[in-house]
Design an enzyme around this catalytic site. Structure first.
Site, PDB file in Angstrom:
ATOM      1  N   GLU A 293       0.833  -1.201   0.000  1.00 46.22           N
ATOM      2  CA  GLU A 293       0.000   0.000   0.000  1.00 46.22           C
ATOM      3  C   GLU A 293       0.872   1.257   0.000  1.00 46.22           C
ATOM      4  O   GLU A 293       1.878   1.339   0.721  1.00 46.22           O
ATOM      5  CB  GLU A 293      -0.938  -0.004   1.203  1.00 46.22           C
ATOM      6  CG  GLU A 293      -1.821  -1.248   1.238  1.00 46.22           C
ATOM      7  CD  GLU A 293      -3.012  -1.100   2.160  1.00 46.22           C
ATOM      8  OE1 GLU A 293      -3.239   0.011   2.681  1.00 46.22           O
ATOM      9  OE2 GLU A 293      -3.730  -2.095   2.346  1.00 46.22           O
ATOM     10  N   GLU A 306       2.432   0.366   3.977  1.00 44.76           N
ATOM     11  CA  GLU A 306       2.525  -0.911   4.666  1.00 44.76           C
ATOM     12  C   GLU A 306       2.296  -2.046   3.677  1.00 44.76           C
ATOM     13  O   GLU A 306       1.888  -1.818   2.537  1.00 44.76           O
ATOM     14  CB  GLU A 306       1.480  -0.995   5.782  1.00 44.76           C
ATOM     15  CG  GLU A 306       0.045  -0.905   5.290  1.00 44.76           C
ATOM     16  CD  GLU A 306      -0.971  -0.894   6.429  1.00 44.76           C
ATOM     17  OE1 GLU A 306      -0.548  -0.815   7.587  1.00 44.76           O
ATOM     18  OE2 GLU A 306      -2.165  -0.966   6.137  1.00 44.76           O
ATOM     19  N   ASN A 308       0.105  -5.602   3.484  1.00 41.00           N
ATOM     20  CA  ASN A 308      -0.914  -6.454   4.089  1.00 41.00           C
ATOM     21  C   ASN A 308      -0.671  -7.884   3.629  1.00 41.00           C
ATOM     22  O   ASN A 308      -0.927  -8.220   2.468  1.00 41.00           O
ATOM     23  CB  ASN A 308      -2.324  -6.001   3.695  1.00 41.00           C
ATOM     24  CG  ASN A 308      -2.800  -4.840   4.558  1.00 41.00           C
ATOM     25  OD1 ASN A 308      -2.737  -4.907   5.783  1.00 41.00           O
ATOM     26  ND2 ASN A 308      -3.251  -3.783   3.920  1.00 41.00           N
ATOM     27  N   GLU A 314     -10.937  -6.052  -0.774  1.00 39.08           N
ATOM     28  CA  GLU A 314     -11.188  -5.517  -2.108  1.00 39.08           C
ATOM     29  C   GLU A 314     -10.489  -6.283  -3.224  1.00 39.08           C
ATOM     30  O   GLU A 314     -10.357  -5.781  -4.348  1.00 39.08           O
ATOM     31  CB  GLU A 314     -10.792  -4.035  -2.150  1.00 39.08           C
ATOM     32  CG  GLU A 314      -9.329  -3.757  -1.851  1.00 39.08           C
ATOM     33  CD  GLU A 314      -9.021  -3.602  -0.365  1.00 39.08           C
ATOM     34  OE1 GLU A 314      -7.926  -3.110  -0.049  1.00 39.08           O
ATOM     35  OE2 GLU A 314      -9.879  -3.970   0.472  1.00 39.08           O
ATOM     36  N   ARG A 361     -18.901  -1.628  -0.311  1.00 42.28           N
ATOM     37  CA  ARG A 361     -19.161  -2.464   0.851  1.00 42.28           C
ATOM     38  C   ARG A 361     -20.513  -2.065   1.455  1.00 42.28           C
ATOM     39  O   ARG A 361     -20.643  -0.985   2.037  1.00 42.28           O
ATOM     40  CB  ARG A 361     -18.062  -2.308   1.895  1.00 42.28           C
ATOM     41  CG  ARG A 361     -16.659  -2.547   1.363  1.00 42.28           C
ATOM     42  CD  ARG A 361     -15.640  -2.472   2.493  1.00 42.28           C
ATOM     43  NE  ARG A 361     -14.270  -2.498   1.987  1.00 42.28           N
ATOM     44  CZ  ARG A 361     -13.193  -2.692   2.750  1.00 42.28           C
ATOM     45  NH1 ARG A 361     -13.343  -2.871   4.057  1.00 42.28           N
ATOM     46  NH2 ARG A 361     -11.982  -2.691   2.232  1.00 42.28           N
ATOM     47  N   ASP A 563     -61.400  22.732  12.959  1.00 42.42           N
ATOM     48  CA  ASP A 563     -62.179  22.884  14.182  1.00 42.42           C
ATOM     49  C   ASP A 563     -63.350  21.921  14.254  1.00 42.42           C
ATOM     50  O   ASP A 563     -63.761  21.516  15.350  1.00 42.42           O
ATOM     51  CB  ASP A 563     -62.681  24.321  14.309  1.00 42.42           C
ATOM     52  CG  ASP A 563     -62.996  24.691  15.754  1.00 42.42           C
ATOM     53  OD1 ASP A 563     -62.489  24.001  16.657  1.00 42.42           O
ATOM     54  OD2 ASP A 563     -63.742  25.661  15.969  1.00 42.42           O
ATOM     55  N   ASP A 669     -55.696  35.729  21.428  1.00 42.69           N
ATOM     56  CA  ASP A 669     -55.031  35.508  22.706  1.00 42.69           C
ATOM     57  C   ASP A 669     -56.053  34.928  23.656  1.00 42.69           C
ATOM     58  O   ASP A 669     -57.219  35.345  23.681  1.00 42.69           O
ATOM     59  CB  ASP A 669     -54.460  36.802  23.289  1.00 42.69           C
ATOM     60  CG  ASP A 669     -53.806  36.558  24.638  1.00 42.69           C
ATOM     61  OD1 ASP A 669     -52.731  35.919  24.654  1.00 42.69           O
ATOM     62  OD2 ASP A 669     -54.400  36.950  25.663  1.00 42.69           O
ATOM     63  N   LYS A 732     -64.411  35.271  17.548  1.00 39.02           N
ATOM     64  CA  LYS A 732     -64.239  33.850  17.817  1.00 39.02           C
ATOM     65  C   LYS A 732     -65.119  33.472  19.000  1.00 39.02           C
ATOM     66  O   LYS A 732     -64.740  33.635  20.159  1.00 39.02           O
ATOM     67  CB  LYS A 732     -62.768  33.522  18.091  1.00 39.02           C
ATOM     68  CG  LYS A 732     -62.490  32.045  18.359  1.00 39.02           C
ATOM     69  CD  LYS A 732     -60.998  31.800  18.482  1.00 39.02           C
ATOM     70  CE  LYS A 732     -60.698  30.405  18.928  1.00 39.02           C
ATOM     71  NZ  LYS A 732     -61.270  29.371  18.026  1.00 39.02           N
ATOM     72  N   HIS A 762     -67.016  33.435  13.646  1.00 35.09           N
ATOM     73  CA  HIS A 762     -66.836  32.018  13.979  1.00 35.09           C
ATOM     74  C   HIS A 762     -67.655  31.693  15.216  1.00 35.09           C
ATOM     75  O   HIS A 762     -67.620  32.415  16.213  1.00 35.09           O
ATOM     76  CB  HIS A 762     -65.354  31.728  14.258  1.00 35.09           C
ATOM     77  CG  HIS A 762     -65.083  30.337  14.749  1.00 35.09           C
ATOM     78  ND1 HIS A 762     -64.834  29.292  13.910  1.00 35.09           N
ATOM     79  CD2 HIS A 762     -65.039  29.815  16.017  1.00 35.09           C
ATOM     80  CE1 HIS A 762     -64.635  28.186  14.606  1.00 35.09           C
ATOM     81  NE2 HIS A 762     -64.751  28.477  15.898  1.00 35.09           N
ATOM     82  N   HIS A 764     -69.908  28.128  17.403  1.00 31.03           N
ATOM     83  CA  HIS A 764     -70.160  26.700  17.567  1.00 31.03           C
ATOM     84  C   HIS A 764     -71.662  26.488  17.764  1.00 31.03           C
ATOM     85  O   HIS A 764     -72.373  27.371  18.257  1.00 31.03           O
ATOM     86  CB  HIS A 764     -69.384  26.138  18.758  1.00 31.03           C
ATOM     87  CG  HIS A 764     -67.912  26.033  18.512  1.00 31.03           C
ATOM     88  ND1 HIS A 764     -67.273  24.848  18.282  1.00 31.03           N
ATOM     89  CD2 HIS A 764     -66.947  26.997  18.441  1.00 31.03           C
ATOM     90  CE1 HIS A 764     -65.983  25.064  18.086  1.00 31.03           C
ATOM     91  NE2 HIS A 764     -65.754  26.366  18.185  1.00 31.03           N
ATOM     92  N   THR A 897     -58.117  27.968  24.191  1.00 32.49           N
ATOM     93  CA  THR A 897     -56.778  27.394  24.404  1.00 32.49           C
ATOM     94  C   THR A 897     -55.704  28.484  24.357  1.00 32.49           C
ATOM     95  O   THR A 897     -55.698  29.282  23.422  1.00 32.49           O
ATOM     96  CB  THR A 897     -56.475  26.343  23.316  1.00 32.49           C
ATOM     97  OG1 THR A 897     -57.552  25.417  23.259  1.00 32.49           O
ATOM     98  CG2 THR A 897     -55.191  25.612  23.620  1.00 32.49           C
TER      99      THR A 897
END
Length: 1194
Positions: A293, A306, A308, A314, A361, A563, A669, A732, A762, A764, A897
């Site tokens: 290598e 080195e 091997n 490989e 790999r 809603d 708010d 609301k 709005h 309910h 909320t």
């Protein structure tokens, strides 16, 4: 030569002196050796550790035998030299191939084989020893004139020696292990400050991996290429090279992609590498196959690294371009064959490289989690094939990937005439892979192969390190069917886990998408009011709306997708069912003023209970409904949460919501606090959205004694918002308290005061008056009125769209919507609603008692579910009465909320503890009130109309800190960048929208990510029945994982309970059998959590009770510790309500009766305290510290 399976012909090329070969390894290299042995006509033997007893490599061989035993670690079994050699002798093995890793570079093993009369496939033991010592290898290279990187020739004794070398050579340097390889024991050091620490870590790593912590140091070359030369040498001094391989693409010194030959390498450099590799091999008397290598710097100068002394992972690419079987050649050379016998007698006889080969790999590593190795059963395995593709592996569907060994699953090798065609072939091969059950690094490999630097053919060793974009994965998990199966299997074995699902089971039949109107173009919906916003901007839109009201009629807002289902179905409607209705909605309601479809509770519930991303809901609906304005509910400074957030977090959230598709922001708010409202309005205007300021309605402006919420109060509040620059004004009426006469009065007064501002109404239908209220509001001058599809209307929801459309058709207030055209939507939602039967509130009729308790419609069903979960289902009447009492006790506040949650939490607490509004105040100092109530009284939601109630506030808050003014104004900025880093460290890759979700709901988002990681985000694509309830046997569902990729899933069977506590669930996916193993939850564990508990003694102040039913989420008290009155002992949670249970007296904790996760009923004993003063002998100041702790906990 012995006969062996797989051999159908014999020839002289197969002759070896061997009869039985052992592969002393595991996994793919063992299979590679076994295959070569079979082709050479040898009997093959495999070895396996106890942990590998079911691994496929052992079944490829003629025979297989266990090595090691249960007392040894799984790795140690393959390193057991005496045991392996003894086994080989007993079984008549005459040749052993060590493969790579494990004992392949162990000279003692090679010597033991020789001493036992067994041929070792590889170099001589002396060569292995010499090459294993990297410093000795450097000396050998220098002896024969091979250039080496400046470094130490001998092993270092300590870090100081490395420092001395670096002081002369200069930084950076690289520390390397004297023994071994594979990147272990290797560290790059860039300054003296880090050398000592890195030296210790590298040495320890080398010691653990190779049994040798010896190190040496070299000058580190920046950006070199890693080129290695394959050599082949016989036992007679002959050496040839088989050309080069480029192994430069590395991650942390581990090779990722290898190729042969090296693209773009200068020919003169190539020849020099060949010459030096062969010269070094001859100089050391090398035998068999090996690799020399080198690193090559930017100038083409090469340096020895080195040798091997083994076959390399490989080696395959060399085999592909030369046509030489390296493993078979190794065995033949070990048997005495010369290179001449192999047809490689001279270098000229070695076939020249033909084309290019690339190897990837594929490992069981998760690239999104820093390549964390994954293990487990491979539940599906589909591999690529075709011309030019080779797979070296040993895995298949059903195999287990062990946590004890290397994570390599398979090596993919592609060969083609050119480098680019080889890359293209590899890309195709990776695309064809289908691996489920474990993670893989395929997405990362695909990124590497697409990168321009890699495609240039000259990537260096720093390529991966320098390109962080390689770690951004857009396709990871896009087809993760396995996790969806795991979710379905979990529901089959342990039942569905959907809080609040207490009603009838979901319908088995899901409705088809509603049809489009005749002659409608499915690709191009009609133009709508969104085009006005985009062209004219918010101000132009406001003028256009007012002009429309004067000349054409009133506009409708459809709340079906927000809603309406919040009010009727506990907010549980899934994106899946909304998307089916979206195309028809875009055409049928093209003339609608807006669709309310996002924000508010839907954000929280989507993450918490539906396990889907609310941002993705917004994006997908925007794609399918591009023409109608989208409207969201923005809780002012509370954004979409239940508390206040730093200003910059809210601004960032609103800006992102606008980019994602929201057009109109209904800013409100929960206390009508004008400072909070102004902040919300500013955040919307900064994002260029339509800022709709909101009057949250409570009381009765038409009553004889309207109190503080009179007509002038609302006009004054509206004027402040108009002066602040709102584009429209909303009323609301969240509880449905606005009566028709009151609507006429309020809207009429607002229209007179603000003639140019659009008014949006709005309400309910809780009391049954909403249609009349909306008609009165429209007649009084409202521009837009809210409603919902008939089948989702009524009771706590909005009024019927059909009723309003029919009532106004043909009048000057005509809605512009065809009454007949909405029928497909009505029919669709009528059938879709049956899927959510488990969450139905089961309200049979209108309820005029809303005028008494004033509970918001959106809260009514949610609170009813909460009450049932807390064991108060039979006390619903008392809960409603207590809601009114709680509201009075808190000073008659606006209820929406998150302020409505405060009232709801307090109401349930009062029922659980038998309190009324008077005893609440009397006992306030001793009560462990819900956290939401305490924080409200501290001012975290703002200031209520008329101020806070006294003496309740003083008695609850005591010396806790209180917020003056707008809460967000005094909060430090949120570091969103740092939050993103924390999230990525914990969850892997995240988006900017993920960061905002985590900013709003930290714990909920973390739980959502955990769910997605376990089951994948594709669960949100399941049909709703399959999501909410277990499948029936042979029931089928289809799920579109990606566009055009629909998978059919059929449940086939559920297995018996196994001794290990699991069951196997059997599916068919597209007709292919699949098995998922699920651990059955222990009924014993559940019963323990719900076990009967001692009750607290109400007469003993040290006997601390659970104030209400819930789950223990934190235990702060410790036996033996001293606590002061008011100090937090236990934190409990029920649904969305969190309560800190505090000490009612000072004293020593004698016993703690609960642990985290325990379920408790109201009155259960949590902690026992012995009242008294601080024990003598305690350190001075401990009492004061305890007091400070109590204050901080509060």
């Amino acid at each position: 030569m012995a006969a062996s399976k797989g051999v159908v012909v014999t020839s002289v090329d197969m002759d070896t002196p061997f009869r039985r070969i052992m592969a002393a390894n595991r996994g793919e290299i063992a299979v590679r050796i076994i295959r070569a042995g079979i082709e050479l006509g040898l009997e093959t033997l495999a070895i396996y550790s106890p942990a590998d007893r079911l691994q496929p490599h052992r079944f490829k061989a003629d025979e297989s035998y266990q090595v090691g035993d249960a007392s040894m670690t799984p790795v140690a079994c393959y390193l057991d030299v005496p045991g392996i050699v003894k086994l080989a002798q007993e079984q008549g093995v005459d040749v052993i191939h060590p493969g790579y890793g494990f004992l392949s570079e162990n000279a003692a093993f090679a010597r033991a084989c020789v001493e036992a009369g067994i041929t070792f496939v590889g170099p001589l033991p002396e060569t292995i020893e010499a090459m294993g010592d990297k410093t000795a290898a450097r000396r050998l290279a220098q002896e024969c004139g091979v250039p080496v990187v400046p470094g130490t020739d001998d092993a270092l004794e300590n870090a100081d020696q490395a420092k001395a070398f670096a002081a002369v050579a200069g930084y950076p340097v690289i520390l390397k292990a004297r023994s071994g390889g594979g990147g272990r024991g290797m560290r790059v050091v860039r300054s003296e400050d880090e050398l000592e620490d890195l030296f210790a870590r590298a040495s320890n790593e080398a010691l653990a991996a190779f049994g040798d912590g010896g190190m040496f140091v070299e000058k580190y070359l920046e950006d070199p290429r890693h080129i290695e030369i394959q050599i082949l040498a016989d036992n007679y001094g002959n050496v040839v090279h088989l050309y080069e391989r480029d192994c430069s693409v590395q991650r942390r010194h581990q090779k990722v992609v290898e190729m042969a030959p090296a693209p773009g390498l200068d020919q003169s450099t190539r020849e020099a590498l060949f010459d030096d590799a062969v010269a070094l091999a001859k100089h050391m008397g090398y035998r068999n196959a090996g690799t020399v290598e080198f690193i090559v710097d930017k100038h083409g100068k090469h340096f020895f690294m080195e040798v091997n002394p083994r076959i390399q992972v490989e080696h395959t690419v060399t085999e592909e371009v030369t046509g030489i079987d390296l493993v078979a050649s190794q065995i033949k050379i070990a048997g005495g064959a010369s290179l001449e016998d192999l047809g490689l007698g001279t270098q000229e006889a070695v076939p020249k490289p033909n084309g290019y080969a690339i190897q990837c790999r594929v490992t069981s590593e998760d690239p999104e989690r820093n390549f964390q190795p994954d293990s487990g059963r491979i539940t599906a395995y589909r591999s690529p094939g075709g011309h030019g593709i080779r797979l070296d592996g040993a895995m298949a569907s059903g195999n287990m990937v062990s946590q004890h060994y290397d994570s390599l699953l398979v090596k993919v090798i592609c060969k083609a005439p050119t480098f680019m065609t080889a890359v293209q072939k590899m890309q195709r091969a990776l695309y064809e892979f289908h691996i489920r059950g474990v993670k893989s690094n395929i997405p990362f490999l695909e990124n590497v192969l697409r990168h321009p630097e890699f495609l240039s053919g000259v990537a260096s060793t720093s390529f991966i390190e320098r390109n962080p974009e390689l770690f951004r994965f857009s396709t990871v998990g896009t087809a993760d069917l396995t996790h969806v199966l795991e979710f379905l299997a979990e529901q089959q074995v342990n039942g569905p886990k959907h809080p609040g699902a207490v009603g009838a089971p979901p319908a088995k039949a899901a409705p088809p998408p509603p049809p489009l109107p005749r002659a409608a173009d499915p690709h191009i919906p009609p133009s709508g009011w969104r085009a006005v916003i985009e062209k004219e901007g918010p101000e132009g839109w406001a003028k256009a709306v007012r002009e429309h009201r004067k000349t054409r009629g009133v506009l409708l807002t459809d709340t079906t997708m927000r809603d309406a289902h919040q009010s009727l179905l506990a907010t549980r409607m899934r994106t899946h069912d909304m998307l089916k209705a979206a195309p028809a909605t875009a055409h049928i309601l093209a003339n609608a003023g807006s669709l309310e479809m996002w924000g508010g509770a839907t954000f929280d519930v989507a993450l918490r209970f539906l396990h889907e991303c609310p941002w993705r809901r917004l994006e997908l609906l925007r794609e399918r409904i591009p023409n109608i304005p989208f409207q969201m509910l923005l809780r002012g400074a509370n954004a979409v949460g239940y508390t206040s957030y730093p200003d910059n977090a809210v601004y960032a959230f609103v800006r992102e919501a606008k980019l994602a598709g929201v057009d109109i922001f209904r800013v409100f708010d929960s206390l009508n606090d004008i400072d909070q409202l102004k902040f919300g309005i500013d955040s919307v205007r900064a994002a260029d959205g339509v800022a709709e300021g909101t009057l949250c309605y409570t009381g009765d402006v038409s009553g004889a004694n309207p109190g503080k919420y009179n007509l002038e109060y609302y006009l004054s509040l509206a004027e402040k918002m108009v002066d602040h620059g709102i584009h429209s004004l909303a009323i609301k009426d969240m509880a449905g308290l606005l009566k028709p006469r009151a609507a006429a009065m309020l809207v009429g007064a607002l229209r007179k005061r603000f003639p140019d501002v659009p008014i949006h109404m709005h309400t309910h239908d809780t009391a049954g008056t909403a249609v009349a209220t909306q008609l009165a509001a429209a007649a009084a001058g409202a521009d837009l009125i809210d409603c919902c599809v008939d089948s989702m209307s009524g009771t706590t929801s909005q009024p019927s769209m059909g009723a309003l459309v029919h009532s106004l058709a043909g009048t000057e207030l005509d809605t512009g919507i065809d009454p007949d055209a909405i029928m497909p939507l009505i029919d669709y939602w009528d059938a879709a609603r049956l899927l959510y039967a488990p969450f139905e509130s089961n309200l049979k009729s209108s309820s005029s008692d809303v005028y008494r308790h004033e509970m918001p419609g959106g809260q009514y069903t949610n609170l009813k579910f909460q009450a049932a979960s807390l064991g108060l289902g039979d006390e619903w009447g008392r809960v409603k009465s207590s809601y009114a009492a709680a509201n009075r006790g808190l000073g008659d506040i606006v209820k929406v909320t998150p302020s409505s949650k405060v009232v709801g939490d307090l109401a349930q607490f009062m029922v659980s503890n038998n309190l009324d509004e008077h005893t609440l105040v009397e006992q306030a100092e001793q009560l462990s009130l819900p956290s939401s109530v305490v924080e409200f009284l501290q001012g975290y939601l703002g200031t209520p109309v008329g101020g806070f109630p006294e003496p309740l506030r003083s008695r609850v808050v005591k010396d806790r800190p209180v917020v003056q003014g707008r809460p967000g104004a005094s909060m430090p900025k949120m570091d969103l960048g740092a939050l993103r880093e924390q999230l990525e460290e914990k969850h892997g890759q995240v988006t900017a929208r993920d960061v905002l979700s985590a900013a709003m709901y930290p714990q909920v988002f973390a739980e959502y990510k955990q769910f997605v990681q376990r089951y994948s985000r594709h669960v949100e694509k399941l049909p709703t029945r399959a999501f909410l309830a277990p499948l029936d046997i042979d029931e089928e569902v289809d799920i579109e994982l990606t566009k055009g990729n629909t998978v059919n899933i059929k449940l086939k069977a559920i297995g018996e309970l196994q001794p290990n506590g699991t069951r196997e669930v059997y599916f068919e996916t597209n007709g292919i059998p699949r098995v998922v193993e699920v651990k059955e939850e222990s009924k014993a564990t559940e019963s323990l959590k719900k076990a009967s508990r001692d009750k607290a003694d109400s007469s003993d102040p040290g006997s601390v009770p659970a104030p209400m039913a819930g789950q223990v989420i934190e235990v702060k008290a410790k036996p033996g510790s001293f606590v002061v009155a008011g100090q937090a002992l236990v934190v409990m949670s029920a649904m969305k309500m969190e309560t800190s249970v505090n000490a009612q007296c000072s004293g020593t904790v004698q016993h703690v009766y609960v642990i985290k996760g325990d379920a408790c009923e109201a009155g259960d004993l949590l902690v026992l305290i012995k009242p008294g003063d601080e024990p003598s002998g305690s350190s001075s100041g401990s009492y004061d510290a305890a007091v400070e702790f109590a204050r901080a906990a509060a």
